[in-house]
Design a protein around this motif. Structure first.
Motif, PDB file in Angstrom:
ATOM      1  N   MET A  64      21.211   4.382 -43.177  1.00  0.00           N
ATOM      2  CA  MET A  64      22.288   5.263 -42.735  1.00  0.00           C
ATOM      3  C   MET A  64      21.706   6.602 -42.289  1.00  0.00           C
ATOM      4  O   MET A  64      20.812   7.143 -42.926  1.00  0.00           O
ATOM      5  CB  MET A  64      23.306   5.474 -43.859  1.00  0.00           C
ATOM      6  N   PHE A  65      22.216   7.116 -41.186  1.00  0.00           N
ATOM      7  CA  PHE A  65      21.799   8.415 -40.673  1.00  0.00           C
ATOM      8  C   PHE A  65      22.872   9.457 -41.005  1.00  0.00           C
ATOM      9  O   PHE A  65      24.064   9.167 -40.963  1.00  0.00           O
ATOM     10  CB  PHE A  65      21.625   8.359 -39.148  1.00  0.00           C
ATOM     11  N   PHE A  66      22.437  10.691 -41.300  1.00  0.00           N
ATOM     12  CA  PHE A  66      23.369  11.778 -41.571  1.00  0.00           C
ATOM     13  C   PHE A  66      22.997  13.009 -40.751  1.00  0.00           C
ATOM     14  O   PHE A  66      21.825  13.387 -40.673  1.00  0.00           O
ATOM     15  CB  PHE A  66      23.350  12.169 -43.058  1.00  0.00           C
ATOM     16  N   ASN A  67      24.013  13.654 -40.155  1.00  0.00           N
ATOM     17  CA  ASN A  67      23.852  14.958 -39.504  1.00  0.00           C
ATOM     18  C   ASN A  67      22.611  15.032 -38.613  1.00  0.00           C
ATOM     19  O   ASN A  67      21.772  15.931 -38.751  1.00  0.00           O
ATOM     20  CB  ASN A  67      23.793  16.070 -40.561  1.00  0.00           C
ATOM     21  N   SER A  68      22.480  14.076 -37.702  1.00  0.00           N
ATOM     22  CA  SER A  68      21.297  14.061 -36.837  1.00  0.00           C
ATOM     23  C   SER A  68      21.600  13.350 -35.523  1.00  0.00           C
ATOM     24  O   SER A  68      22.570  12.600 -35.412  1.00  0.00           O
ATOM     25  CB  SER A  68      20.138  13.346 -37.541  1.00  0.00           C
ATOM     26  N   GLU A  69      20.749  13.623 -34.538  1.00  0.00           N
ATOM     27  CA  GLU A  69      20.742  12.811 -33.324  1.00  0.00           C
ATOM     28  C   GLU A  69      19.749  11.692 -33.593  1.00  0.00           C
ATOM     29  O   GLU A  69      18.606  11.955 -33.965  1.00  0.00           O
ATOM     30  CB  GLU A  69      20.286  13.645 -32.124  1.00  0.00           C
ATOM     31  N   TYR A 124      15.668   1.157 -32.629  1.00  0.00           N
ATOM     32  CA  TYR A 124      15.158   0.152 -31.688  1.00  0.00           C
ATOM     33  C   TYR A 124      14.744  -1.093 -32.474  1.00  0.00           C
ATOM     34  O   TYR A 124      13.997  -1.002 -33.453  1.00  0.00           O
ATOM     35  CB  TYR A 124      13.948   0.698 -30.925  1.00  0.00           C
ATOM     36  N   ALA A 125      15.225  -2.260 -32.033  1.00  0.00           N
ATOM     37  CA  ALA A 125      14.893  -3.526 -32.696  1.00  0.00           C
ATOM     38  C   ALA A 125      13.817  -4.268 -31.906  1.00  0.00           C
ATOM     39  O   ALA A 125      13.658  -4.079 -30.692  1.00  0.00           O
ATOM     40  CB  ALA A 125      16.141  -4.392 -32.824  1.00  0.00           C
ATOM     41  N   SER A 126      13.079  -5.128 -32.614  1.00  0.00           N
ATOM     42  CA  SER A 126      11.970  -5.860 -31.978  1.00  0.00           C
ATOM     43  C   SER A 126      12.448  -6.882 -30.952  1.00  0.00           C
ATOM     44  O   SER A 126      11.660  -7.375 -30.144  1.00  0.00           O
ATOM     45  CB  SER A 126      11.126  -6.557 -33.052  1.00  0.00           C
ATOM     46  N   ASP A 127      13.738  -7.218 -30.955  1.00  0.00           N
ATOM     47  CA  ASP A 127      14.252  -8.155 -29.952  1.00  0.00           C
ATOM     48  C   ASP A 127      14.678  -7.442 -28.669  1.00  0.00           C
ATOM     49  O   ASP A 127      15.245  -8.051 -27.759  1.00  0.00           O
ATOM     50  CB  ASP A 127      15.421  -8.963 -30.516  1.00  0.00           C
ATOM     51  N   GLY A 128      14.420  -6.137 -28.612  1.00  0.00           N
ATOM     52  CA  GLY A 128      14.729  -5.376 -27.402  1.00  0.00           C
ATOM     53  C   GLY A 128      16.059  -4.651 -27.441  1.00  0.00           C
ATOM     54  O   GLY A 128      16.340  -3.808 -26.585  1.00  0.00           O
ATOM     55  N   SER A 129      16.888  -4.968 -28.415  1.00  0.00           N
ATOM     56  CA  SER A 129      18.174  -4.271 -28.520  1.00  0.00           C
ATOM     57  C   SER A 129      17.960  -2.876 -29.103  1.00  0.00           C
ATOM     58  O   SER A 129      16.964  -2.607 -29.780  1.00  0.00           O
ATOM     59  CB  SER A 129      19.137  -5.062 -29.411  1.00  0.00           C
ATOM     60  N   ASP A 166      22.550   8.420 -30.593  1.00  0.00           N
ATOM     61  CA  ASP A 166      23.845   8.426 -31.277  1.00  0.00           C
ATOM     62  C   ASP A 166      24.045   9.811 -31.880  1.00  0.00           C
ATOM     63  O   ASP A 166      23.159  10.342 -32.549  1.00  0.00           O
ATOM     64  CB  ASP A 166      23.849   7.364 -32.379  1.00  0.00           C
ATOM     65  N   TYR A 167      25.217  10.394 -31.656  1.00  0.00           N
ATOM     66  CA  TYR A 167      25.468  11.768 -32.100  1.00  0.00           C
ATOM     67  C   TYR A 167      26.402  11.842 -33.309  1.00  0.00           C
ATOM     68  O   TYR A 167      26.750  12.929 -33.751  1.00  0.00           O
ATOM     69  CB  TYR A 167      26.072  12.586 -30.950  1.00  0.00           C
ATOM     70  N   ASN A 168      26.814  10.706 -33.843  1.00  0.00           N
ATOM     71  CA  ASN A 168      27.723  10.714 -34.982  1.00  0.00           C
ATOM     72  C   ASN A 168      27.033  11.257 -36.232  1.00  0.00           C
ATOM     73  O   ASN A 168      25.864  10.949 -36.489  1.00  0.00           O
ATOM     74  CB  ASN A 168      28.235   9.301 -35.267  1.00  0.00           C
ATOM     75  N   TYR A 169      27.781  12.038 -37.018  1.00  0.00           N
ATOM     76  CA  TYR A 169      27.187  12.674 -38.195  1.00  0.00           C
ATOM     77  C   TYR A 169      26.793  11.666 -39.265  1.00  0.00           C
ATOM     78  O   TYR A 169      25.940  11.931 -40.107  1.00  0.00           O
ATOM     79  CB  TYR A 169      28.131  13.729 -38.777  1.00  0.00           C
ATOM     80  N   GLN A 170      27.414  10.494 -39.239  1.00  0.00           N
ATOM     81  CA  GLN A 170      26.960   9.426 -40.128  1.00  0.00           C
ATOM     82  C   GLN A 170      27.181   8.081 -39.446  1.00  0.00           C
ATOM     83  O   GLN A 170      28.158   7.879 -38.734  1.00  0.00           O
ATOM     84  CB  GLN A 170      27.675   9.474 -41.479  1.00  0.00           C
ATOM     85  N   ARG A 171      26.221   7.209 -39.636  1.00  0.00           N
ATOM     86  CA  ARG A 171      26.296   5.913 -38.962  1.00  0.00           C
ATOM     87  C   ARG A 171      25.529   4.876 -39.779  1.00  0.00           C
ATOM     88  O   ARG A 171      24.432   5.144 -40.268  1.00  0.00           O
ATOM     89  CB  ARG A 171      25.697   6.010 -37.565  1.00  0.00           C
ATOM     90  N   THR A 172      26.121   3.708 -39.921  1.00  0.00           N
ATOM     91  CA  THR A 172      25.464   2.599 -40.607  1.00  0.00           C
ATOM     92  C   THR A 172      25.232   1.475 -39.606  1.00  0.00           C
ATOM     93  O   THR A 172      26.132   1.138 -38.825  1.00  0.00           O
ATOM     94  CB  THR A 172      26.340   2.080 -41.764  1.00  0.00           C
ATOM     95  N   TYR A 173      24.018   0.933 -39.604  1.00  0.00           N
ATOM     96  CA  TYR A 173      23.685  -0.156 -38.692  1.00  0.00           C
ATOM     97  C   TYR A 173      23.363  -1.419 -39.491  1.00  0.00           C
ATOM     98  O   TYR A 173      22.669  -1.357 -40.513  1.00  0.00           O
ATOM     99  CB  TYR A 173      22.461   0.204 -37.843  1.00  0.00           C
ATOM    100  N   PRO A 174      23.828  -2.584 -39.018  1.00  0.00           N
ATOM    101  CA  PRO A 174      23.449  -3.843 -39.681  1.00  0.00           C
ATOM    102  C   PRO A 174      21.989  -4.177 -39.370  1.00  0.00           C
ATOM    103  O   PRO A 174      21.507  -3.936 -38.257  1.00  0.00           O
ATOM    104  CB  PRO A 174      24.404  -4.872 -39.055  1.00  0.00           C
ATOM    105  N   ILE A 175      21.281  -4.678 -40.335  1.00  0.00           N
ATOM    106  CA  ILE A 175      19.863  -5.012 -40.177  1.00  0.00           C
ATOM    107  C   ILE A 175      19.675  -6.526 -40.333  1.00  0.00           C
ATOM    108  O   ILE A 175      20.194  -7.133 -41.276  1.00  0.00           O
ATOM    109  CB  ILE A 175      19.008  -4.275 -41.232  1.00  0.00           C
ATOM    110  N   THR A 204      12.128  -6.390 -36.759  1.00  0.00           N
ATOM    111  CA  THR A 204      11.583  -5.106 -37.214  1.00  0.00           C
ATOM    112  C   THR A 204      12.252  -3.997 -36.411  1.00  0.00           C
ATOM    113  O   THR A 204      12.690  -4.215 -35.272  1.00  0.00           O
ATOM    114  CB  THR A 204      10.053  -5.036 -37.014  1.00  0.00           C
ATOM    115  N   TYR A 205      12.301  -2.811 -37.013  1.00  0.00           N
ATOM    116  CA  TYR A 205      13.051  -1.720 -36.384  1.00  0.00           C
ATOM    117  C   TYR A 205      12.231  -0.434 -36.357  1.00  0.00           C
ATOM    118  O   TYR A 205      11.431  -0.161 -37.257  1.00  0.00           O
ATOM    119  CB  TYR A 205      14.354  -1.457 -37.151  1.00  0.00           C
TER     120      TYR A 205
END
Length: 355
Positions: free
Chosen positions: A1-6, A10-15, A20-29, A34-35
């Motif tokens: 999870m990211f907080f208060n940051s830009e 990047y994933a190893s499959d190219g995605s 992202d400018y949101n103050y908090q964000r959760t990404y599925p892994i 690899t990321y």
């Protein structure tokens, strides 16, 4: 999870999820991938200070921001938009002193102040701002200094909104009406005092003299105490105790620091310690509070002036001077009594010698 940051991922499959400018964000892994993660503290993206001002002015009057403001006002919340962005000279000074010359670290070029009647309305205001995406805005930073003390003990909830259309951040600062010092909206007496005092000591960095370092620390502590009163970090019972010790200049007669009388205005302005002394002396001579908080602030300022500007061993007022004379006279009387008692003992003994 990211907080208060830009941030980007990047994933190893190219995605990827970039910028992202949101103050908090959760990404599925996914376990088989690899990321690479990148996160930076949010900054403006302007090419110059003038560019930043232009972007900020456009964002502040944008449909997106105006719609958010209208939504807040539906709940009876006061939104104060500055009549204009900060003065360029003032911005240059702040950028130099506070941000090492980096104008992209400035977020309060034009700050909206959200004033609430009570904590419930303030909570509502924060909730509305956190749903800014419905207005095509992004909450990029969320810092609560209402329940947790800020460095200067100002009490507010700060939210930075990213406005994609202009690629700029706009700051929203929410607080209670009873805590603001914003002119035209404040109930605090002499509301400019704390800000002017802050401006004097903010950029002051004593070089070598230990006395100046002590004064700087005492000045910072005094500002904190003043803000503790304004924002009620101390309860009203303690504020009342301070206010009960208040005595006006007309009653005690504040004495001017002797060094100030020997200096020209230009010389005073070139010496930050004297400039602070001049400021505090003027405030003590002209500020006549009537309310509890105002009296408490005055007393705090007087104690600072007495202890750190004039010095504990010197009188800071005519009342102090009169007290010193009274104590000196009492000491003389006590000494006279001691001498008289000694004489009373001495004379009979002498008489016995001649008997």
């Amino acid at each position: 999870m990211f907080f208060n940051s830009e941030h980007s991922i990047y994933a190893s499959d190219g995605s990827s999820h970039e910028k992202d400018y949101n103050y908090q964000r959760t990404y599925p892994i996914q376990s088989e991938l690899t990321y690479t993660l990148k996160a930076n503290r949010i900054k403006q993206h302007a090419n110059s200070l003038e560019d930043l001002i232009t972007r900020s002015e456009s964002a502040m009057t944008s449909v997106e921001i105006l719609n958010l403001v209208a939504e807040l006002q539906k709940y009876g919340i006061t939104v104060v938009k500055p009549p204009k962005v900060k003065d360029t000279t003032r911005l240059h000074e702040k950028i130099k002193c506070d941000y090492d010359g980096d104008f992209n670290r400035v977020f309060d070029v034009g700050r909206f102040t959200i004033l609430c009647d009570n904590k419930t309305k303030m909570q509502t205001a924060v909730e509305v701002m956190k749903k800014a995406e419905k207005f095509n805005l992004i909450v990029s930073e969320d810092k609560d200094f209402f329940e947790k003390q800020s460095k200067t003990h100002h009490r507010f909830h700060n939210i930075k909104l990213y406005v994609p259309k202009y690629d700029v951040y706009v700051e929203m600062q929410a607080t209670l009406k009873s805590f603001t010092t914003l002119e035209g909206y404040t109930v605090i007496e002499n509301p400019k005092l704390s800000h002017l005092y802050y401006e004097l000591i903010r950029a002051w960095h004593p070089k070598d003299a230990s006395e100046e370092e002590d004064l700087k620390q005492a000045s910072d502590d005094t500002l904190t105490k003043i803000n503790d009163v304004i924002c009620e970090w101390i309860d009203m019972k303690d504020i009342n105790k301070l206010s009960n010790r208040y005595k006006p200049h007309t009653e005690i007669g504040i004495l001017k620091l002797p060094q100030l009388s020997k200096k020209t205005e230009e010389e005073i302005n070139q010496n930050i310690a004297l400039k602070i002394a001049q400021f505090v002396y003027t405030q003590l001579c002209t500020f006549v509070p009537e309310k509890e908080k105002g009296k408490a602030i005055y007393f705090i300022l007087y104690e600072y002036y007495k202890k750190y500007v004039i010095g504990d061993k010197n009188p800071a007022s005519c009342a102090d001077f009169a007290l010193l004379l009274q104590e000196s006279r009492k000491q003389e009387i006590d000494e006279d009594i001691t001498i008289l008692q000694a004489l009373e003992t001495y004379i009979p003994l002498q008489a016995n010698n001649y008997a």
